[in-house]
Design a protein around this motif. Structure first.
Motif, PDB file in Angstrom:
ATOM      1  N   SER A   1     -25.181   2.206  -9.754  1.00  0.00           N
ATOM      2  CA  SER A   1     -23.892   1.946 -10.386  1.00  0.00           C
ATOM      3  C   SER A   1     -23.078   0.937  -9.586  1.00  0.00           C
TER       4      SER A   1
ATOM      5  N   LYS B   1     -16.942   9.554  -3.165  1.00  0.00           N
ATOM      6  CA  LYS B   1     -16.447   9.178  -4.487  1.00  0.00           C
ATOM      7  C   LYS B   1     -16.148  10.410  -5.329  1.00  0.00           C
TER       8      LYS B   1
ATOM      9  N   ASP C   1     -18.095   4.900 -17.119  1.00  0.00           N
ATOM     10  CA  ASP C   1     -17.634   3.837 -16.241  1.00  0.00           C
ATOM     11  C   ASP C   1     -17.138   2.638 -17.030  1.00  0.00           C
TER      12      ASP C   1
ATOM     13  N   THR D   1     -22.094   9.098 -18.820  1.00  0.00           N
ATOM     14  CA  THR D   1     -21.159   8.508 -17.857  1.00  0.00           C
ATOM     15  C   THR D   1     -20.131   7.672 -18.589  1.00  0.00           C
TER      16      THR D   1
ATOM     17  N   ASN E   1     -23.314   2.228 -19.769  1.00  0.00           N
ATOM     18  CA  ASN E   1     -23.196   3.629 -19.386  1.00  0.00           C
ATOM     19  C   ASN E   1     -24.480   4.380 -19.714  1.00  0.00           C
TER      20      ASN E   1
ATOM     21  N   TYR F   1     -15.638  11.010 -12.564  1.00  0.00           N
ATOM     22  CA  TYR F   1     -14.718  11.086 -13.684  1.00  0.00           C
ATOM     23  C   TYR F   1     -14.721  12.469 -14.333  1.00  0.00           C
TER      24      TYR F   1
ATOM     25  N   PRO G   1     -19.039  -2.460 -20.523  1.00  0.00           N
ATOM     26  CA  PRO G   1     -19.805  -1.704 -19.547  1.00  0.00           C
ATOM     27  C   PRO G   1     -21.179  -1.259 -20.057  1.00  0.00           C
TER      28      PRO G   1
ATOM     29  N   CYS H   1     -14.261  -0.116 -10.329  1.00  0.00           N
ATOM     30  CA  CYS H   1     -13.489   1.074  -9.991  1.00  0.00           C
ATOM     31  C   CYS H   1     -13.007   0.996  -8.558  1.00  0.00           C
TER      32      CYS H   1
ATOM     33  N   ARG I   1     -19.826   1.376  -9.721  1.00  0.00           N
ATOM     34  CA  ARG I   1     -18.604   2.137  -9.471  1.00  0.00           C
ATOM     35  C   ARG I   1     -18.298   2.169  -7.975  1.00  0.00           C
ATOM     36  N   ASN I   2     -17.020   2.254  -7.676  1.00  0.00           N
ATOM     37  CA  ASN I   2     -16.581   2.454  -6.290  1.00  0.00           C
ATOM     38  C   ASN I   2     -17.033   1.329  -5.360  1.00  0.00           C
TER      39      ASN I   2
ATOM     40  N   ASP J   1     -23.795   1.374 -15.122  1.00  0.00           N
ATOM     41  CA  ASP J   1     -24.592   2.535 -14.705  1.00  0.00           C
ATOM     42  C   ASP J   1     -25.979   2.386 -15.321  1.00  0.00           C
TER      43      ASP J   1
END
Length: 368
Positions: free
Chosen positions: A349, A38, A329, A327, A312, A41, A310, A19, A351-352, A333
């Motif tokens: 995670s 962040k 993603d 989640t 999640n 979602y 992924p 992400c 993410r980001n 996660d």
């Protein structure tokens, strides 16, 4: 629990689809990192009121709450902290760490550590470490015949340390793997995984290490166990090979100190091992389970939809019904843990992470 070397393989894949909803800006004068929040979602709004990123760089995972919900203890490795092998750290739960300044280390800095957890009173933590076997980081295993494997280091033992990092007690001293320890909410028992029987089984002991009892006894890797909020049940993830071929493969790998984590399901039993039943029948890797504050549901990480990335977070009833995705993603996660007051959830995670291999900690305000 507690075995986030799965990321060694998965993060490489995750970095291709990471992400990019935020970034970190470097201060040209100091080189310090400015923290950028962040945005989570929209689909996560059902159970998350907000999401706050806590760490910004390196591999950070398995963060677990203090009993007063004010601190988190976690494991991390970060080249910018000069930490190349997982070590145990502590931070305030409302704190945000940049990638430059190392938080307080509670482990020795030697060997490799995993699976830390606060003891009642929040002045002591337990964790597993290989440092008595070798001061150096143990080698990462290579794929076994093209399959991804986890190491089961036989030099892991479980220790208790104070918040200054001083080891005050060694809880295990058996040959083989002793790790993945967590503490019951009532503060009376510890559950952990051990190979002392020749297989990877769950055991419990008193908070002082006495009265060790074997909880599971079926062939397969039983691990990552947590107690229910009332301390009467255990949830864990397990690989349970059934066919002759699967059984032989499992035993052959275990003899080499390895396990293959690609086929695991979630199980629940009473704290003494009775009333064992399988909760999920999803296929793929279903792991990192934790009880919902009600004690009636389980939050866990899964890749059952793709059998790859992924991973999640999902929630399910104890009887396996009512599966709900939490989640959404495109990456990884895992490692969810509710605060003791049930109001917040911490998880790890990819993410980001700006397309890097970083795994960070995130804090969500929870709503049912």
């Amino acid at each position: 629990m507690k075995i986030y070397r799965l990321l060694v393989l998965l993060i490489v894949l995750a970095s291709l689809n990471a992400c990019r909803h935020g970034h970190k800006k470097a201060d040209g004068k100091s080189g310090e990192t400015k923290l950028v929040q962040k945005v989570f979602y929209k689909k996560e709004h059902k159970h998350f009121k907000s999401v706050k990123q806590l760490t910004f760089g390196g591999d950070n995972a398995e963060a677990y709450w203090s009993y007063d919900d004010k601190k988190l203890v976690f494991q991390a490795r970060n080249p910018r902290w000069n930490v190349s092998c997982d070590q145990i750290f502590v931070m305030n739960a409302d704190q945000q760490l940049d990638s430059v300044h190392m938080p307080k280390m509670l482990s020795t800095g030697l060997g490799r550590t995993t699976c830390s957890y606060f003891l009642p009173g929040d002045t002591l933590v337990l964790y597993a470490s290989t440092h008595l076997g070798d001061k150096a980081c143990p080698p990462e295993p290579k794929k076994s015949k093209g399959h991804y494997v986890w190491p089961v280091y036989d030099t892991y033992d479980i220790f208790i340390a104070d918040l200054n990092g001083k080891i005050v007690k060694q809880l295990t001293n058996e040959p083989g793997y002793d790790a993945e320890a967590t503490v019951s909410p009532d503060g009376k028992k510890i559950v952990f995984t051990s190979t002392r029987s020749g297989d990877l089984e769950l055991y419990t002991m008193n908070i002082d290490g006495t009265d060790v009892k074997q909880i599971t006894d079926q062939l397969g890797y039983d691990g990552g166990a947590f107690f229910s909020p009332d301390s009467k049940k255990l949830v864990f993830r397990s690989s349970r090979p059934k066919t002759p071929e699967a059984i032989k493969k499992y035993k052959d790998l275990l003899a080499q100190g390895l396990v293959e984590p690609t086929d695991m399901e979630i199980y629940v039993c009473d704290a003494d091992g009775s009333n064992l039943h399988q909760v999920t029948h999803l296929g793929g890797a279903n792991w990192a389970p934790f009880f919902h504050p009600s004690g009636e549901k389980i939050l866990f990480s899964s890749n059952h939809k793709t059998k790859s990335i992924p991973f999640n977070l999902y929630m399910v009833n104890l009887d396996g019904t009512g599966l709900e995705q939490i989640t959404f993603d495109a990456v990884f996660d895992a490692f969810p843990m509710f605060s003791y007051d049930g109001k917040k959830l911490v998880f790890g995670s990819n993410r980001n992470n700006r397309g890097t291999h970083d795994t960070n900690l995130f804090l969500a305000e929870w709503k049912d």
